[in-house]
Write an enzyme that holds these catalytic residues in place. Structure first.
Site, PDB file in Angstrom:
ATOM      1  N   ASP A  88     -33.706 -21.738  -7.968  1.00  0.00           N
ATOM      2  CA  ASP A  88     -34.495 -21.123  -6.902  1.00  0.00           C
ATOM      3  C   ASP A  88     -35.227 -19.910  -7.462  1.00  0.00           C
ATOM      4  OD1 ASP A  88     -31.896 -19.761  -7.044  1.00  0.00           O
ATOM      5  OD2 ASP A  88     -32.657 -18.548  -5.382  1.00  0.00           O
ATOM      6  N   GLU A 155     -29.618 -18.244  -5.679  1.00  0.00           N
ATOM      7  CA  GLU A 155     -29.253 -16.979  -6.311  1.00  0.00           C
ATOM      8  C   GLU A 155     -30.133 -15.835  -5.829  1.00  0.00           C
ATOM      9  OE1 GLU A 155     -29.206 -13.723  -9.217  1.00  0.00           O
ATOM     10  OE2 GLU A 155     -30.903 -14.983  -8.669  1.00  0.00           O
TER      11      GLU A 155
END
Length: 453
Positions: A88, A155
């Protein structure tokens, strides 16, 4: 031979990174479709499956964002290495501030590759893939060690799904060494292991003085201005030199590792001409050894649309980074107590504590560390240095607690000029090449310490 093989694989590395950057994988469905993160994760699965991670798959985490896990067997008796990365990315922060398309990997005249996630952290996925391809190409399709993979899908959103997943799946991820590929060198071409991370915590401070905003002409003067009260509070958190001055919090520590010259820091941080750096210590001390208080945002009347009124209620979010050796929960308590103590005029004050992530100290000795030192020296042609990082990776502490015998090594392609989290993020492709070489050589050298090939 390994270096030449990796050089020949850089076209594949670019293809990987171009495909990954194209996914708008911001793990927030209010900003981008959740399918984008799933598609990025599926690319990671497919890429690692093609490299012998036959069981690569999604695993659900408690925050609803899936992680990618997988494994590939090495020779009997070989050590196990866990590879970490995340797929991500941060939001674009305004397409208009980018000089190239946000989600299209673009090479510019400086030779760097631009695009959101090019460095943080999709460049590190390309690093892992390139190292593994090289090992397969030069080792008859086999790896010298047992490998495990964990690739996180949220994250950047600061959720705790992965922090809960690791201890709940300890046997799935157990390893002798962990490579956390989510940091970087102190400068491009300077091989660096990150050995210290600051911890982090936040508090939200709300100041109320009036039941409702009041006309500044009729009431301004004696009526207490909530925004002025907040400014007075915030002004006590730093001294005239810019040092953090939360009462009870030590801000005098020194950093004993690599230096960070002020001139280079100014360039890396894009400090404007004529603006001074703050703090009594050199940049390395201020970044890696001392607490840092940042005002992340203020809710108050905007300039455009403001009225001739005395503000009645305002709010600020304060971020406090703390160095190793400082408990972030205790530091958060000191910050809250400081704010309450200095609040003027008997204002109504609310202090809401946010999450707290502890600092981290990485491995600086052991067979994995020694193997990485030699691998970095071979790849870069110069001695390894160690540095701290001002950011926080809470997962590192979870890994250390879950696997206390494992050596945890932090590295990656995210050197300062990458502008991670900012517009115009980029990566130096030579960093991917050199670190892929270093990682591949590390895996070979680490296997040798256990009597492997």
């Amino acid at each position: 031979m390994l270096a030449e093989t990796i050089r020949g694989l850089m076209g594949s590395a670019r293809d990987d990174l171009a495909a990954l950057v194209a996914f708008r994988s911001i793990a927030d469905p209010q900003q981008f479709p959740a399918e984008e993160c799933i598609a990025a994760g599926q690319y990671v699965i497919d890429a690692f499956r093609a490299l012998g991670f036959d069981d690569a798959r999604f695993e659900q985490t408690s925050d609803g964002h899936p992680a990618v896990v997988g494994s590939a067997a090495g020779p009997p008796g070989a050590p196990t290495v866990l590879l970490y990365c995340h797929y991500d990315v941060q939001p674009p922060l305004g397409d208009g501030d980018w000089t190239t398309p946000v989600f299209e990997l673009t090479e510019r005249e400086d030779g760097r590759w631009y695009g959101r996630g090019a460095a943080d952290c999709k460049g590190n996925i390309a690093l892992h893939l390139t190292a593994l391809r090289a090992l397969r190409a030069t080792g008859d399709g086999a790896y010298p060690v047992n490998l495990k993979l964990i690739s996180e899908g949220a994250e950047e959103q600061g959720t705790d799904g992965m922090e809960q997943f690791v201890p709940a799946n300890a046997e799935l991820l157990r390893a002798d060494a962990v490579i956390v590929a989510d940091t970087g060198n102190v400068a491009a071409g300077v091989p660096t292991l990150t050995t210290a991370l600051r911890g982090t915590t936040t508090v939200d401070v709300t100041v109320r003085t009036l039941a409702t905003p009041m006309h500044s002409g009729m009431f301004g003067g004696p009526a207490p201005d909530a925004l002025v009260a907040l400014v007075k509070i915030l002004a006590t958190l730093h001294d005239e030199r810019g040092n953090t001055t939360v009462e009870g919090l030590d801000a005098t520590q020194r950093w004993s590792g690599v230096d960070y010259p002020p001139e280079r820091f100014r360039a890396d941080a894009n400090v404007l001409d004529g603006v001074e750096l703050v703090g009594d210590g050199p940049p390395a001390d201020m970044l890696w050894a001392r607490p840092a208080l940042t005002v992340l945002g203020i809710d108050c009347p905007p300039v455009v649309g403001s009225s001739n009124s005395v503000p009645a209620a305002v709010r600020a979010r304060l971020s406090l980074r703390v160095p190793p050796g400082t408990d972030p929960v205790a530091a958060r308590g000191l910050l809250a107590a400081h704010v309450e103590r200095v609040a003027p005029w008997g204002v109504q004050l609310t202090v809401e504590p946010g999450e707290a992530g502890p600092p981290f100290v990485g491995s600086t000795a052991g067979p994995a560390y020694d193997a990485m030192v030699e691998a970095m020296r071979e790849s870069y042609g110069r001695e390894l240095t160690t540095a701290g990082a001002g950011g926080s990776i809470p997962l590192c502490n979870v890994l250390a607690e879950t696997f206390p015998e494992a050596e945890i090594l932090l590295l990656g392609v995210e050197e300062p000029t990458c502008l991670i989290h900012a517009p115009n993020e980029s990566v130096d492709p030579s960093e991917i090449e050199r670190l892929a070489h270093a990682e591949a050589r590390f895996l070979q050298r680490y296997a040798e310490t256990f009597g492997g090939a």
